[in-house]
Scaffold this motif. Structure first.
Motif, PDB file in Angstrom:
ATOM      1  N   VAL A 159      28.236  52.486  76.272  1.00  0.00           N
ATOM      2  CA  VAL A 159      27.731  52.956  74.979  1.00  0.00           C
ATOM      3  C   VAL A 159      28.624  52.404  73.864  1.00  0.00           C
ATOM      4  O   VAL A 159      29.852  52.526  73.923  1.00  0.00           O
ATOM      5  N   PHE A 160      27.984  51.802  72.866  1.00  0.00           N
ATOM      6  CA  PHE A 160      28.683  51.360  71.656  1.00  0.00           C
ATOM      7  C   PHE A 160      28.378  52.378  70.568  1.00  0.00           C
ATOM      8  O   PHE A 160      27.228  52.584  70.197  1.00  0.00           O
ATOM      9  N   ILE A 161      29.431  53.026  70.044  1.00  0.00           N
ATOM     10  CA  ILE A 161      29.300  54.104  69.066  1.00  0.00           C
ATOM     11  C   ILE A 161      30.014  53.679  67.776  1.00  0.00           C
ATOM     12  O   ILE A 161      31.176  53.275  67.817  1.00  0.00           O
ATOM     13  N   THR A 162      29.328  53.780  66.649  1.00  0.00           N
ATOM     14  CA  THR A 162      29.873  53.210  65.411  1.00  0.00           C
ATOM     15  C   THR A 162      30.818  54.140  64.647  1.00  0.00           C
ATOM     16  O   THR A 162      30.982  54.004  63.432  1.00  0.00           O
ATOM     17  N   ASN A 163      31.485  55.038  65.347  1.00  0.00           N
ATOM     18  CA  ASN A 163      32.399  55.966  64.693  1.00  0.00           C
ATOM     19  C   ASN A 163      33.298  56.590  65.758  1.00  0.00           C
ATOM     20  O   ASN A 163      32.810  57.087  66.772  1.00  0.00           O
ATOM     21  N   ASP A 164      34.607  56.581  65.543  1.00  0.00           N
ATOM     22  CA  ASP A 164      35.539  57.076  66.558  1.00  0.00           C
ATOM     23  C   ASP A 164      35.459  58.580  66.770  1.00  0.00           C
ATOM     24  O   ASP A 164      35.600  59.061  67.901  1.00  0.00           O
ATOM     25  N   PHE A 185      37.427  49.269  66.865  1.00  0.00           N
ATOM     26  CA  PHE A 185      37.691  48.186  65.921  1.00  0.00           C
ATOM     27  C   PHE A 185      38.632  48.677  64.839  1.00  0.00           C
ATOM     28  O   PHE A 185      38.430  49.751  64.267  1.00  0.00           O
ATOM     29  N   ASN A 186      39.644  47.891  64.577  1.00  0.00           N
ATOM     30  CA  ASN A 186      40.510  48.197  63.451  1.00  0.00           C
ATOM     31  C   ASN A 186      39.736  47.944  62.163  1.00  0.00           C
ATOM     32  O   ASN A 186      39.182  46.868  61.954  1.00  0.00           O
ATOM     33  N   TYR A 187      39.664  48.963  61.327  1.00  0.00           N
ATOM     34  CA  TYR A 187      38.959  48.832  60.054  1.00  0.00           C
ATOM     35  C   TYR A 187      40.028  48.824  58.964  1.00  0.00           C
ATOM     36  O   TYR A 187      40.572  49.869  58.624  1.00  0.00           O
ATOM     37  N   ASN A 228      39.664  59.054  57.568  1.00  0.00           N
ATOM     38  CA  ASN A 228      40.895  58.266  57.576  1.00  0.00           C
ATOM     39  C   ASN A 228      40.682  56.922  56.894  1.00  0.00           C
ATOM     40  O   ASN A 228      41.562  56.405  56.197  1.00  0.00           O
ATOM     41  N   PHE A 229      39.495  56.344  57.119  1.00  0.00           N
ATOM     42  CA  PHE A 229      39.199  55.044  56.533  1.00  0.00           C
ATOM     43  C   PHE A 229      39.193  55.127  55.013  1.00  0.00           C
ATOM     44  O   PHE A 229      39.838  54.330  54.323  1.00  0.00           O
ATOM     45  N   ASP A 244      40.371  55.277  64.071  1.00  0.00           N
ATOM     46  CA  ASP A 244      40.880  56.545  63.548  1.00  0.00           C
ATOM     47  C   ASP A 244      41.954  57.091  64.482  1.00  0.00           C
ATOM     48  O   ASP A 244      42.011  56.729  65.657  1.00  0.00           O
ATOM     49  N   ALA A 245      42.770  58.004  63.970  1.00  0.00           N
ATOM     50  CA  ALA A 245      43.867  58.573  64.761  1.00  0.00           C
ATOM     51  C   ALA A 245      43.363  59.199  66.050  1.00  0.00           C
ATOM     52  O   ALA A 245      44.011  59.103  67.100  1.00  0.00           O
ATOM     53  N   ILE A 246      42.164  59.806  66.002  1.00  0.00           N
ATOM     54  CA  ILE A 246      41.638  60.490  67.186  1.00  0.00           C
ATOM     55  C   ILE A 246      41.397  59.529  68.342  1.00  0.00           C
ATOM     56  O   ILE A 246      41.407  59.920  69.509  1.00  0.00           O
TER      57      ILE A 246
END
Length: 350
Positions: free
Chosen positions: A248-253, A295-297, A77-78, A282-284
């Motif tokens: 947990v901090f995850i760098t991808n939705d 985070f809004n990218y 999406n990005f 992302d939409a998910i």
């Protein structure tokens, strides 16, 4: 069936009883040809199906009016939003774009760069693959004076213009948000630390832990390819720890969504047992339950800014050699997946 013969400027000239040189000049909007003749030439060209060879014409002008774009993937999406931003600016400026993708391969990225160079693109916009080792394949562009703008995934040591967000600050803010929710054992799931985006978020994560006197445990940092399988494996790996993380901090939705689903399948409640922060908006992130703090990218804005830099350079309005790093805003969007304290949902600026 015999292929239909291409219509040429000779056909237009014959039909209008004018010279081919006049037709050629009219099609190039040359001031020596009067407006009425130009109108007749364009009308006849349309009626008989003439296709102007823009590539041949552009070579004569030493410009192809095209800008190359290299991305690391298309199923994102990005990236889709970045391409939308690039296309909006370039089309308004009269440029076409040629898109190539590396599929996260340095070898393919290098081949794409060579291909676009030989297609004589006027400028280049690029985002690096996971395993890109150096930027040697971009040197021909620099030597030829072809402007390059890198976005998102960039090489910090390069002197090119780059468009990025403050990834360190985002990593710090994501981790601090989990700390503010009462998390004491915070894990981190990310991708190759060779890339600036993941390396800087990782450094921000570590900094937040250090400033708040929380332990950094290397075994709770999982580096993978952010795929569905990797997300499930990461969940199982963390659930087998002697002390299971509570944040947990995850760098991808997408990875965060699969991770949450795997936790739920194993009786773990999010966020009460483990709070989650993702990345990309992302939409998910809004479809899964609970909805993911992320985070809004700003992909469209990133694409627009990168394209404007290239176009402005090509038009002589600015010099990219005088511009190095452009940092655009990204916001933490707080949703249910991280709210152990059930505080109000909000957006936090970076």
């Amino acid at each position: 069936m015999t292929p239909k013969k291409d219509v040429t400027i000779y056909d237009i000239a014959r039909q209008l009883n004018i010279s081919t040189s006049t037709v050629s000049r009219a099609l190039q909007d040359h001031p020596a040809v009067n407006k009425l003749t130009k109108k007749k030439v364009f009308k006849t060209a349309g009626e008989i199906g003439y296709q102007y060879n823009t590539f041949a014409g552009s070579l004569r002008k030493k410009s192809t009016s095209t800008i190359g774009v290299i991305v690391h993937e298309l199923n994102s999406n990005f990236i889709t939003s970045v391409l939308a931003g690039i296309e909006k600016v370039t089309s308004e400026a009269g440029y076409d774009i040629i898109i190539a993708h590396s599929s996260e391969s340095y070898t393919k990225e290098a081949a794409n760069a060579v291909n676009l160079f030989h297609k004589r693109v006027d400028g280049l916009i690029a985002s690096l693959a996971f395993d890109t080792k150096n930027l040697d394949h971009y040197q021909p562009f620099h030597k030829k004076g072809i402007p390059i703008v890198f976005f998102d995934r960039v090489e910090p040591t390069d002197n090119s213009t780059v468009v990025v967000i403050d990834n360190f600050k985002c990593g710090y803010q994501a981790t601090k948000h989990l700390i503010d929710q009462g998390c004491k054992r915070i894990a981190h799931i990310t991708a190759s630390l060779n890339r600036n985006v993941y390396a800087q978020r990782y450094q921000g994560y570590k900094k937040a832990l250090s400033e708040h006197n929380l332990p950094f445990e290397k075994k709770q940092v999982i580096i993978n390819d952010l795929s569905e399988e990797a997300a499930r494996n990461a969940a199982y790996q963390l659930l087998q720890c002697t002390q299971i993380p509570d944040g947990v901090f995850i760098t991808n939705d997408f990875t965060a969504a699969v991770f949450i689903q795997t936790l739920k399948e194993n009786g773990i409640v999010v966020p009460d047992d483990i709070a989650i922060v993702g990345f990309n908006n992302d939409a998910i992130s809004k479809l899964i339950e609970p909805k993911i703090t992320t985070f809004n990218y700003p992909g469209i804005e990133m694409g627009e800014i990168a394209a404007r830099q290239v176009v402005a350079h090509l038009k002589g309005e600015q010099n990219l050699q005088l511009t190095n790093t452009i940092i655009i805003r990204s916001d933490l969007i707080i949703r249910e997946s991280s709210l152990k304290k059930h505080t109000p949902l909000s957006i936090v600026g970076t």
